[in-house]
Design a protein around this motif. Structure first.
Motif, PDB file in Angstrom:
ATOM      1  N   SER A   6       0.830  -1.207   0.000  1.00 11.18           N
ATOM      2  CA  SER A   6       0.000   0.000   0.000  1.00 11.18           C
ATOM      3  C   SER A   6       0.864   1.256   0.000  1.00 11.18           C
ATOM      4  CB  SER A   6      -0.923  -0.017   1.222  1.00 11.18           C
ATOM      5  OG  SER A   6      -1.672   1.160   1.293  1.00 11.18           O
ATOM      6  N   ARG A   7       1.941   1.254   0.793  1.00 13.57           N
ATOM      7  CA  ARG A   7       2.831   2.426   0.842  1.00 13.57           C
ATOM      8  C   ARG A   7       3.561   2.626  -0.493  1.00 13.57           C
ATOM      9  NH1 ARG A   7       0.136   2.173   4.759  1.00 13.57           N
ATOM     10  NH2 ARG A   7       0.759   2.351   6.958  1.00 13.57           N
ATOM     11  N   LEU A   8       3.957   1.516  -1.138  1.00 13.20           N
ATOM     12  CA  LEU A   8       4.642   1.647  -2.422  1.00 13.20           C
ATOM     13  C   LEU A   8       3.709   2.185  -3.492  1.00 13.20           C
ATOM     14  CD1 LEU A   8       6.797  -1.622  -2.545  1.00 13.20           C
ATOM     15  CD2 LEU A   8       7.543   0.711  -2.044  1.00 13.20           C
ATOM     16  N   GLU A   9       2.432   1.798  -3.413  1.00 11.09           N
ATOM     17  CA  GLU A   9       1.467   2.370  -4.365  1.00 11.09           C
ATOM     18  C   GLU A   9       1.403   3.878  -4.189  1.00 11.09           C
ATOM     19  OE1 GLU A   9      -1.896   4.435  -5.163  1.00 11.09           O
ATOM     20  OE2 GLU A   9      -2.019   3.412  -3.227  1.00 11.09           O
ATOM     21  N   ALA A  10       1.370   4.326  -2.929  1.00 11.54           N
ATOM     22  CA  ALA A  10       1.332   5.768  -2.673  1.00 11.54           C
ATOM     23  C   ALA A  10       2.647   6.441  -3.043  1.00 11.54           C
ATOM     24  CB  ALA A  10       0.991   6.015  -1.201  1.00 11.54           C
ATOM     25  N   ALA A  11       3.783   5.720  -2.920  1.00 11.30           N
ATOM     26  CA  ALA A  11       5.087   6.302  -3.244  1.00 11.30           C
ATOM     27  C   ALA A  11       5.204   6.662  -4.717  1.00 11.30           C
ATOM     28  CB  ALA A  11       6.196   5.343  -2.842  1.00 11.30           C
ATOM     29  N   ASN A  12       4.376   6.069  -5.564  1.00  6.85           N
ATOM     30  CA  ASN A  12       4.402   6.445  -6.976  1.00  6.85           C
ATOM     31  C   ASN A  12       4.092   7.918  -7.170  1.00  6.85           C
ATOM     32  OD1 ASN A  12       4.783   3.957  -8.810  1.00  6.85           O
ATOM     33  ND2 ASN A  12       3.284   3.223  -7.305  1.00  6.85           N
ATOM     34  N   LYS A  13       3.279   8.499  -6.266  1.00  6.74           N
ATOM     35  CA  LYS A  13       2.989   9.926  -6.360  1.00  6.74           C
ATOM     36  C   LYS A  13       4.266  10.741  -6.215  1.00  6.74           C
ATOM     37  CE  LYS A  13      -1.550   9.477  -4.118  1.00  6.74           C
ATOM     38  NZ  LYS A  13      -2.370   9.933  -2.964  1.00  6.74           N
ATOM     39  N   ILE A  14       5.114  10.316  -5.261  1.00  5.82           N
ATOM     40  CA  ILE A  14       6.343  11.061  -4.986  1.00  5.82           C
ATOM     41  C   ILE A  14       7.320  10.947  -6.145  1.00  5.82           C
ATOM     42  CG2 ILE A  14       8.317  11.232  -3.427  1.00  5.82           C
ATOM     43  CD1 ILE A  14       6.489  10.177  -1.198  1.00  5.82           C
ATOM     44  N   TYR A  15       7.467   9.748  -6.679  1.00  3.58           N
ATOM     45  CA  TYR A  15       8.498   9.504  -7.691  1.00  3.58           C
ATOM     46  C   TYR A  15       7.981   9.677  -9.119  1.00  3.58           C
ATOM     47  CZ  TYR A  15      11.443   7.759  -3.935  1.00  3.58           C
ATOM     48  OH  TYR A  15      12.190   7.655  -2.805  1.00  3.58           O
ATOM     49  N   GLY A  16       6.719   9.935  -9.290  1.00  7.24           N
ATOM     50  CA  GLY A  16       6.206  10.091 -10.653  1.00  7.24           C
ATOM     51  C   GLY A  16       6.296   8.809 -11.468  1.00  7.24           C
ATOM     52  N   SER A  17       6.204   7.693 -10.797  1.00  8.08           N
ATOM     53  CA  SER A  17       6.303   6.383 -11.460  1.00  8.08           C
ATOM     54  C   SER A  17       4.925   5.735 -11.505  1.00  8.08           C
ATOM     55  CB  SER A  17       7.299   5.491 -10.719  1.00  8.08           C
ATOM     56  OG  SER A  17       6.964   5.409  -9.345  1.00  8.08           O
TER      57      SER A  17
END
Length: 577
Positions: A451-462
Motif C-alpha cells: 500500500s505504501r509503495l502504491e502511494a510512493a508512486n505519487k512522490i516519484y512520478g512512477s
C-alpha cells in the motif's frame, strides 16, 4: 440373452476367460515357433561357431610352433649357442604339437555332428568337403612337416647350419602352404556360419510373422466376443458418460435415466444424487462469487478449516489505485461515476485473474489482490504479479479512449492513470471480522508495504513500484530499475525499491540508456556527490524528459544541499502514508 442379464462381474469374468483361452493358444503356438528358432540358434552357437573357432586356434598353434622352431635355430646358431633358450623353445615346440591336431579333430567332430543332425537344415555336401579338406591338410602336410622338423633338429644337433638354412626354408614353404589351406577352410566354414545365421534370422522372422498373424486373429476373435458380451453394458455407461460431460460443462439440470438393475444402475442413481448436491454447491458459488473471488470460494469449500484457523504464508500483494480519480469524479453524476468505476474495475481485474491472482477487495477506486499458495506456487507468485501489473498498465491507453464514449462525452474532465505497488513477504491468511460478518483476507507487513509503495508512486512520478523481496524473486523475468532506498511510514529499516519498466528483453535502446544513466546518478546521489548526481540525473532527463524519478531526486538534491543531513546514508524516509 441370459448372458447379458448377468451382473457386471460375471460379464467381465466371461470376457476375461475367453481372452485367456485365446492368449493360451497364441502363447503355445509362439512357444513352438520359438522352440524351432531355439534349436537353430543352439546349433549355430554350440557347433558352427565353435568349429570355426577350433580351426582358427589350430592355425594359431601352427604359427606358434613355427615361431618356436625359428627361435631354436637362432639360439643354436649364436656364438656361443644359447642352449637355455634353445631348450625352452624346444619344450614350446613339442608341447604345441598335439594342440593343432586336437583343434582340427574337434572341428571335424562338430562338423560331423552338424551333418548327422537331420532336425536342422544344413549344407551337408559343403560341410563334408570341408571335413575332407581338413583331414587332407592335417594328414598330408602335417606328416611332411613332421619329417622336415625332425630333419632340422638333427642338423641343428650336428651344427650343420648351411643345411639347416635350406631345411628351414623348405619348412617355411610347407608352413605357408598349411596356413593357406587352413585359411581357405576357415573362409568356407565362415560362409557356412553366415548361412546358418541367415537361416536362424529367416526362421525367427517367420516365427514373428506367424505369431503376429495369430495374435491379430486372436485379438479380432476376442474383440468380437467382447463386443457381444459388453453390448449390455455400453448403453447405460454411455448415458452415464453423457451425464458426466454435462456436469463437466457446468450443467447440473439433466439427471440421467436409470435403465438397469445392476451395478451401473446403482451408480446412475448415486450420480443423480451427486448432481443434486453439485447443483446446490453451484448456487452457493454463483451467489458468493460476485462478492468473493471464485478461487477463495472454492478454497473455502475444499478446506473450510483454513477460514477458521488461518495460516501464515509467503505471498505477493498488489495495490492498484486510479490516479486523478478525485478530479475526474467531481464533474460526474452518481450514475455516470458508478458506470465508469464498474468498467474500470472490470478492465483492471481481467489481467489479475488472467495471471492467476486473487482479488481481495475493492477499496474506493483501489484494487487489492494477492498471489501465493495454495492458489499458485510460491516460486512464481512475484513474476505473475508483475506481469499482471504490466498488463494493467497496457490497458490504460484503451481505457482512456473508452471512458468518454462510455459516458457519451467528448473528453474526460481529467485523464486517469494507474499507480501500482507490489510487495512480497509473510502474511496471515484467514477469515477476519466480527461474529456478524467476516472477510477472508490477508494481513501483515507485506500488505502495508504494498500500500505504501502504491502511494510512493505519487512522490516519484512512477507507475509500478516493487519491494526488494519481490525484485529478488523475479529472476530476470521482467526489466527493473532501482529507484531509491526508502523506509516507508511505519518501518525503520530502509530497503531498495524498483520500478518495473517492461517485460524481459523488451526495453528500447532509450530505456536501456535511461536505466544506465539513472544508476550512475543514483550511485553518486547515495555517496553525497551532489554535483555529479545532478549532472547524471539531467543526462537521464535528456533521454526521457518526463522521467518522474529523475525529477524527484533532482529536486531532493537541492534540499539536501541547502540542509545537509548529519547522518546521510543514501536512504529516504517517508513520513506520510
Amino acid at each position: 440373452m441370459p448372458l447379458f442379464n448377468q451382473s457386471i462381474r460375471r460379464k467381465i469374468v466371461g470376457i476375461a476367460l475367453g481372452l485367456i483361452v485365446l492368449m493360451v493358444i497364441t502363447s503355445m503356438l509362439s512357444m513352438v515357433m520359438s522352440g524351432r528358432v531355439g534349436v537353430l540358434l543352439d546349433e549355430l552357437t554350440n557347433r558352427y561357431i565353435p568349429a570355426y573357432g577350433n580351426l582358427a586356434r589350430a592355425n594359431v598353434y601352427s604359427l606358434e610352433r613355427a615361431l618356436a622352431l625359428r627361435r631354436m635355430v637362432i639360439a643354436r646358431m649364436q656364438t656361443p649357442p644359447d642352449e637355455e633358450t634353445y631348450a625352452a623353445q624346444l619344450r614350446v615346440y613339442r608341447d604345441s604339437e598335439p594342440l593343432v591336431e586336437r583343434e582340427t579333430d574337434a572341428a571335424r567332430k562338430l562338423i560331423n555332428e552338424i551333418i548327422a543332425d537331420e532336425s536342422t537344415p544344413s549344407d551337408n555336401a559343403a560341410l563334408g568337403r570341408i571335413d575332407a579338406r581338413i583331414e587332407s591338410a592335417v594328414a598330408e602336410l602335417r606328416r611332411e612337416l613332421a619329417d622336415e622338423n625332425a630333419k632340422l633338429l638333427k642338423q641343428l644337433d650336428a651344427s650343420d647350419f648351411t643345411a639347416t638354412r635350406t631345411t628351414l626354408a623348405h619348412i617355411e614353404t610347407l608352413r605357408d602352404l598349411f596356413t593357406q589351406r587352413i585359411d581357405a577352410i576357415r573362409a568356407d566354414m565362415l560362409k557356412q556360419v553366415f548361412a546358418s545365421t541367415a537361416t536362424v534370422i529367416r526362421q525367427q522372422r517367420q516365427a514373428i510373422i506367424v505369431s503376429a498373424i495369430v495374435t491379430i486373429l486372436a485379438a479380432v476373435v476376442g474383440l468380437v466376443f467382447a463386443l457381444l458380451v459388453s453390448s449390455g453394458i455400453t448403453r447405460p455407461v454411455r448415458l452415464l458418460l453423457a451425464g458426466t460431460r454435462e456436469v463437466e460443462a457446468g450443467r447440473f439440470d439433466q439427471p440421467i435415466s436409470v435403465s438397469t438393475q445392476d451395478e451401473i444402475g446403482e451408480l446412475a442413481r448415486a450420480f443423480n444424487r451427486m448432481i443434486e448436491q453439485l447443483r446446490q454447491n453451484e448456487r452457493i458459488r454463483e451467489t458468493f462469487g460476485r462478492y468473493i473471488d471464485p478461487k477463495v470460494v472454492q478454497g473455502l469449500i475444499d478446506r473450510p478449516e483454513v477460514a477458521v484457523d488461518g495460516e501464515r504464508r509467503v505471498m505477493t500483494i498488489m495495490f492498484c489505485d486510479m490516479s486523478g480519480f478525485t478530479a475526474m469524479s467531481e464533474g460526474m453524476t452518481p450514475r455516470g461515476l458508478v458506470k465508469v468505476m464498474n468498467h474500470y474495475f472490470t478492465v483492471m481485474s481481467t489481467p489479475i485473474r488472467k495471471n492467476r491472482g486473487v482479488i481481495d477487495k475493492y477499496i474506493g477506486d483501489a484494487i487489492m489482490s494477492y498471489w501465493g499458495p495454495p492458489f499458485i506456487e510460491e516460486a512464481e507468485q512475484a513474476q505473475l504479479a508483475c506481469l499482471a501489473a504490466l498488463d494493467m498498465a497496457d490497458q490504460v491507453p484503451t481505457l482512456q479512449q473508452q471512458l468518454p464514449d462510455l459516458l457519451g462525452i467528448r473528453a474526460m474532465p481529467a485523464q486517469c492513470d494507474l499507480r501500482i505497488g507490489v510487495a512480497t513477504g509473510e502474511v496471515l491468511t484467514g477469515s477476519i471480522g466480527s461474529e456478524l460478518m467476516m472477510s477472508f483476507t490477508v494481513m501483515g507487513d507485506a500488505v502495508n508495504l504494498a500500500s505504501r509503495l502504491e502511494a510512493a508512486n505519487k512522490i516519484y512520478g512512477s507507475r509500478i513500484l516493487v519491494a526488494q523481496a519481490t525484485a529478488a524473486a523475479l529472476k530476470d523475468s521482467v526489466e527493473l530499475r532501482e529507484i531509491d532506498r526508502i523506509a516507508v511510514a511505519g518501518q525503520t529499516v530502509a530497503q531498495a525499491v524498483f520500478e518495473v519498466m517492461g517485460r524481459a528483453g523488451q526495453l528500447s535502446a532509450q530505456q536501456e540508456s535511461l536505466r544506465t544513466r539513472y544508476a550512475e546518478a543514483l550511485s553518486a546521489y547515495r555517496a553525497g556527490r551532489w554535483d555529479e548526481a545532478r549532472t547524471a540525473f539531467n543526462a537521464a532527463l535528456e533521454l526521457a524528459p518526463g522521467d518522474g524519478p529523475s525529477r524527484t531526486l533532482l529536486a531532493r538534491i537541492d534540499g539536501l544541499e541547502a540542509h545537509p543531513p548529519a547522518d546521510w546514508d543514501g536512504a529516504w524516509r517517508m513520513e506520510q502514508k
